[in-house]
Design an enzyme around this catalytic site. Sequence first.
Site, short mmCIF file in Angstrom:
data_model
loop_
_atom_site.label_atom_id
_atom_site.label_comp_id
_atom_site.label_asym_id
_atom_site.label_seq_id
_atom_site.Cartn_x
_atom_site.Cartn_y
_atom_site.Cartn_z
CG ASP A 145 7.32 17.92 86.91
OD1 ASP A 145 8.10 18.27 87.82
OD2 ASP A 145 7.72 17.70 85.76
C1 BGC Z 1 11.05 18.47 86.39
C2 BGC Z 1 11.08 17.16 87.12
C3 BGC Z 1 11.91 17.28 88.36
C4 BGC Z 1 11.35 18.39 89.22
C5 BGC Z 1 12.08 18.56 90.53
C6 BGC Z 1 10.68 19.62 87.29
O1 BGC Z 1 10.87 20.84 86.66
O2 BGC Z 1 10.16 18.39 85.30
O3 BGC Z 1 11.57 16.15 86.27
O4 BGC Z 1 11.94 16.06 89.05
O5 BGC Z 1 11.41 19.60 88.50
O6 BGC Z 1 13.33 19.07 90.35
#
Ligand code: BGC
Length: 741
Positions: free
Chosen positions: A284
């Site tokens: 993530d």
């Molecule tokens: C989130 C993810 C997301 C990623 C990209 C993160 O902050 O937890 O779910 O896919 O950002 O935007």
Amino acid sequence: MNRFKLLPLYCLIAAFSVADGQQLTVAQKVDALMKKMTLAEKIGQLNQVNGDWAATGPITTDVGDKLEQIRKGQIGSVLNITGVAHTRAFQDAAMQSRLKIPLLFGQDVIHGYSITFPIPLGEAASWDIAAIERSARIAGTEAAAGGVHWTFAPMVDIARDPRWGRVMEGAGEDPYLGSQIARARVKGFQGNGFGSLDAIMACAKHYAAYGAAIGGRDYNSVDMSLHTLWEFYLPPFKAAAEAGAATFMNSFNSLNGTPASASSYLQRDILKGKWGFKGFVVSDWNSIGEMVQQGYAKDNDQAAEFAIKAGNDMDMESRSYINNLEKLVAAGKVPVKLIGEAVRRILTKKFEMGLFDDPYRYSNADREKSVLNKPEFIAAARDMARKSIVLLKNQGQVLPLSKNLNRIALIGPLVKAKKEMKGFWSLDIGDEGKIVSLYEGMQQAAGKTQLLYAKGCDITDTSRTGFDEAFKTAMQADEVVMAMGERPDMTGEAKSRANIHLPGVQEELIQKIMATGKPVVVLLMSGRPMVFNWTADHVPAILYTWWLGNEAGNAIADVLYGNYNPSGKLPITFPRTEGQIPIYYNHYNTGRPPQNDSDVNYTSAYIDLPNSPKFAFGYGLSYTAFKYSNLKLSGKSLQSNGAIIVSFDLTNTGKYAGEEVAQLYLRQLISQPVRPVKELKDFQKIMLQPGETKTLTFTIDKEKLSFYNDQLQWGTQPGEFNLMIGSASDDIRLQDGFELL
Ligand code: BGC
């Protein structure tokens, strides 16, 4: 892009596709390419960066630096860029790199791309698996036409805590329903498989247990038994892997002391080992870097070492891999083989997606123009939206509204809201003007009925200055429809709330309008279960409408007027108040279960609050009524490889055609370890005309009776089972029992 730039690429492709007159397999193509790659180029493939791209703005200078890094082969994937023009600009840079390895473009296509569909929790309330798959299919088709290769969806986190803002993004609390929906969404996004131009890669996230953040506070650590993990939190991930999800994203949380990105247990042992997952794992956003704050790694260098060893293939935005892996290999801390394995997984997907055949195949301006916003997609969004609405209460049959009313008063802060209807995790791609507010939907549907309007109050603001005007407006009408709720940015990432009551003075306004004595319908718009006890106890008609997307106003009007009979069922428990959280239907029994809500005599109860929720999992009404009867079991016992066929009759006893979601729950009475008091094991959504009866059947087999024992092995234990069939987890209409021999 000019043709001249393509020439070397085609030469390269030729080298991949033919050897001794034979077509090479993807694995052979990957091998051939990897032989040409330096270690630095391999590490570049593991590096994913943000596009820093604003929908209508120019590419910033910061991106300029990234373009240079792409040309140097230091970036393998870019997230947060959409649109043919912008993805082309980035891909152009990749085509100027030494090996011309195409970039992968990832984007959070969570509930729609150009056309926004209901938030995922809302869609889950439809219990309509085919419709949910179609929603993802349309999102995938549109995104693929807009240059996107890969969505960071579905989110399959089980959530038992409505304080957690990200409940809106998943399918609720149940592993069975969650697994069905996970499969449907993966299939929807990935369509007919890679190679077809309307398929994008899915990403099951956030692996794992992110939804169990302590206290419902986003990013918080998670502490849970492995049994709970396997039994409740992993099944939707397993289902997504089985459905062929191309990628997984790990999670921000630590699980029992180990950050998910550093968990070899999750990524290597379970996902890539036991489940045989062949895709790749992306971290993530900066989750690798955050190991330092978490106190697990002393610096990004060590975090990179932990992550790659644990099976995290791609680094989203922390730069830990690109900045450290080469020296970690040189120092003998990271075996070069691990980098090869990660690169292989990523390149395999790039080949499967056809990007080596044509890196621009998703970035075609004509297709972008012709595919986005098709009328049939908009019709599907309306259908999905009305299927997502849950009728919580309809005392005195206030609904559906009569088409012969003189005046309806529309009151509340969300009556005219447009953009808000999209909810959190939506993209600024479509035309905002096309979003249908409640007001506009009602204008279309109301015919000769005059619509009156007063805002009454804001969402969080405590001013009551609009109350009197709202009261006067309501007094002039035959019926009142109130649109109340949260702001859409009150649920979502980093949007945990300790207080999940209907915000501001909205419930006071509802009280004031109820004092008019007019029939009142309250619409509740939100991304999570809220607490609204006064409303639930006093207002005759309540619809929970979540955030329904582009077609919200039309869908709500369809339901208000009975052009669509509501059929949604709650995919998550609604508590009476925050003190009951975590609250979920599939809990274990205690040694002292209360007999009822007022039994507090040394039982497992609160002395100041009933144990039961305000609205239970699986609950939702219809304008019609259903009778369950004639339960039959093909046998009263079965061997573990046998089956029992359960049948029963479902009759529409009311005057409207409507759909019911008939739910099958099981309970194993004695086992080691113990089983929940009730577990959803199957359901069917059935349309019945007034007076019509249909016989439904469920099959009880080994799969439905199995669970993880205390060695975490999946299987059955002989014993007696209760079988319950009903309209909600707390509305069981038929019961019987059987024995597993
Ligand atoms: C989130 C993810 C997301 C990623 C990209 C993160 O902050 O937890 O779910 O896919 O950002 O935007």
